[in-house]
Design a protein around this motif. Structure first.
Motif, PDB file in Angstrom:
ATOM      1  N   LYS A  18       0.834  -1.202   0.000  1.00 29.33           N
ATOM      2  CA  LYS A  18       0.000   0.000   0.000  1.00 29.33           C
ATOM      3  C   LYS A  18       0.868   1.250   0.000  1.00 29.33           C
ATOM      4  O   LYS A  18       2.059   1.189   0.302  1.00 29.33           O
ATOM      5  N   THR A  19       0.235   2.388  -0.310  1.00 26.04           N
ATOM      6  CA  THR A  19       0.863   3.696  -0.205  1.00 26.04           C
ATOM      7  C   THR A  19       0.107   4.474   0.855  1.00 26.04           C
ATOM      8  O   THR A  19      -1.128   4.449   0.905  1.00 26.04           O
ATOM      9  N   LEU A  20       0.865   5.161   1.689  1.00 27.05           N
ATOM     10  CA  LEU A  20       0.268   5.965   2.742  1.00 27.05           C
ATOM     11  C   LEU A  20       0.721   7.414   2.565  1.00 27.05           C
ATOM     12  O   LEU A  20       1.914   7.698   2.566  1.00 27.05           O
ATOM     13  N   GLU A  21      -0.247   8.309   2.352  1.00 25.52           N
ATOM     14  CA  GLU A  21       0.022   9.749   2.275  1.00 25.52           C
ATOM     15  C   GLU A  21      -0.156  10.309   3.672  1.00 25.52           C
ATOM     16  O   GLU A  21      -1.215  10.157   4.279  1.00 25.52           O
ATOM     17  N   MET A  22       0.897  10.940   4.180  1.00 21.95           N
ATOM     18  CA  MET A  22       0.845  11.500   5.525  1.00 21.95           C
ATOM     19  C   MET A  22       1.269  12.967   5.480  1.00 21.95           C
ATOM     20  O   MET A  22       1.757  13.441   4.457  1.00 21.95           O
ATOM     21  N   THR A  26       5.130  10.811   1.650  1.00 23.33           N
ATOM     22  CA  THR A  26       4.503   9.655   1.011  1.00 23.33           C
ATOM     23  C   THR A  26       5.359   8.427   1.308  1.00 23.33           C
ATOM     24  O   THR A  26       6.583   8.455   1.127  1.00 23.33           O
ATOM     25  N   HIS A  28       5.661   4.185   0.733  1.00 22.29           N
ATOM     26  CA  HIS A  28       5.238   3.005  -0.021  1.00 22.29           C
ATOM     27  C   HIS A  28       5.658   1.773   0.772  1.00 22.29           C
ATOM     28  O   HIS A  28       6.838   1.599   1.081  1.00 22.29           O
ATOM     29  N   PHE A  29       4.692   0.931   1.083  1.00 24.63           N
ATOM     30  CA  PHE A  29       4.926  -0.258   1.888  1.00 24.63           C
ATOM     31  C   PHE A  29       4.952  -1.495   0.993  1.00 24.63           C
ATOM     32  O   PHE A  29       4.024  -1.718   0.208  1.00 24.63           O
ATOM     33  N   VAL A  34      10.071  -0.423   3.246  1.00 22.92           N
ATOM     34  CA  VAL A  34       9.290   0.814   3.200  1.00 22.92           C
ATOM     35  C   VAL A  34      10.160   1.845   2.495  1.00 22.92           C
ATOM     36  O   VAL A  34      11.329   2.032   2.843  1.00 22.92           O
ATOM     37  N   LEU A  52       3.639   7.123  11.406  1.00 24.77           N
ATOM     38  CA  LEU A  52       4.300   6.201  10.475  1.00 24.77           C
ATOM     39  C   LEU A  52       4.835   4.987  11.221  1.00 24.77           C
ATOM     40  O   LEU A  52       4.660   3.845  10.793  1.00 24.77           O
ATOM     41  N   HIS A  55       2.056   2.676  12.161  1.00 23.32           N
ATOM     42  CA  HIS A  55       1.586   1.919  10.996  1.00 23.32           C
ATOM     43  C   HIS A  55       2.558   0.781  10.668  1.00 23.32           C
ATOM     44  O   HIS A  55       2.143  -0.335  10.385  1.00 23.32           O
ATOM     45  N   GLU A  58       2.115  -2.123  13.026  1.00 26.54           N
ATOM     46  CA  GLU A  58       0.956  -2.958  12.692  1.00 26.54           C
ATOM     47  C   GLU A  58       1.253  -3.913  11.532  1.00 26.54           C
ATOM     48  O   GLU A  58       0.828  -5.057  11.534  1.00 26.54           O
TER      49      GLU A  58
END
Length: 142
Positions: A18-22, A26, A28-29, A34, A52, A55, A58
């Motif tokens: 997934k990609t997480l915008e914070m 940005t 990318h997992f 990462v 981050l 996340h 988790e």
């Protein structure tokens, strides 16, 4: 394109999660990697990286990972915060930087002095990914 060792960028992409915008950037997992790109002008602190890290906890708490910092943008970071990183992310097996100029390379060398895990600095992403893959394939040390 095939790199040394038969690892392809396409093969790596197959492990994308997934990609997480914070607020900070940005991220990318992938299965065990990462790749983070912090936003231009950001002041990175332990406080604004906690979401981050939470996340990552988790997703990865049961496996080792490598973080690759894609340093396309200019931002500030207190390198001493890296000393706390392994306490908060004990599954971090390595930390790499992809740098694009001499200044960011010098900064990465400074930051590396504060990390208690294997580190590497590269001028492009492919060698960083190869390094991460090789590091992750090493047997666990007791």
């Amino acid at each position: 394109m095939v790199n040394k060792g038969g690892i392809t960028v396409q093969g790596f992409e197959q492990s994308f999660l997934k990609t997480l915008e914070m607020e900070t950037g940005t991220f990318h997992f992938y299965e065990q990697v990462v790749i983070g790109q912090v936003r231009e002008g950001m002041q990175v602190t332990l406080d604004n990286t906690l979401p981050l890290l939470s996340h990552a906890w988790e997703l990865y708490r049961d496996k080792k990972i490598v973080y690759i910092s894609d340093r396309k943008n200019s931002y500030s970071l207190d390198p001493t915060m890296h000393m706390e990183l392994l306490k908060l992310v004990p599954f971090l097996a390595g930390y790499a930087w992809v740098v694009y100029n001499d200044l960011t390379e010098r900064v990465a060398h400074l930051e590396a002095r504060f990390l208690g895990c294997p580190t590497a600095i590269y001028r492009s992403m492919d060698p960083a990914l190869l390094w991460a893959r090789g590091l992750l394939q090493q047997p666990e040390q007791a």
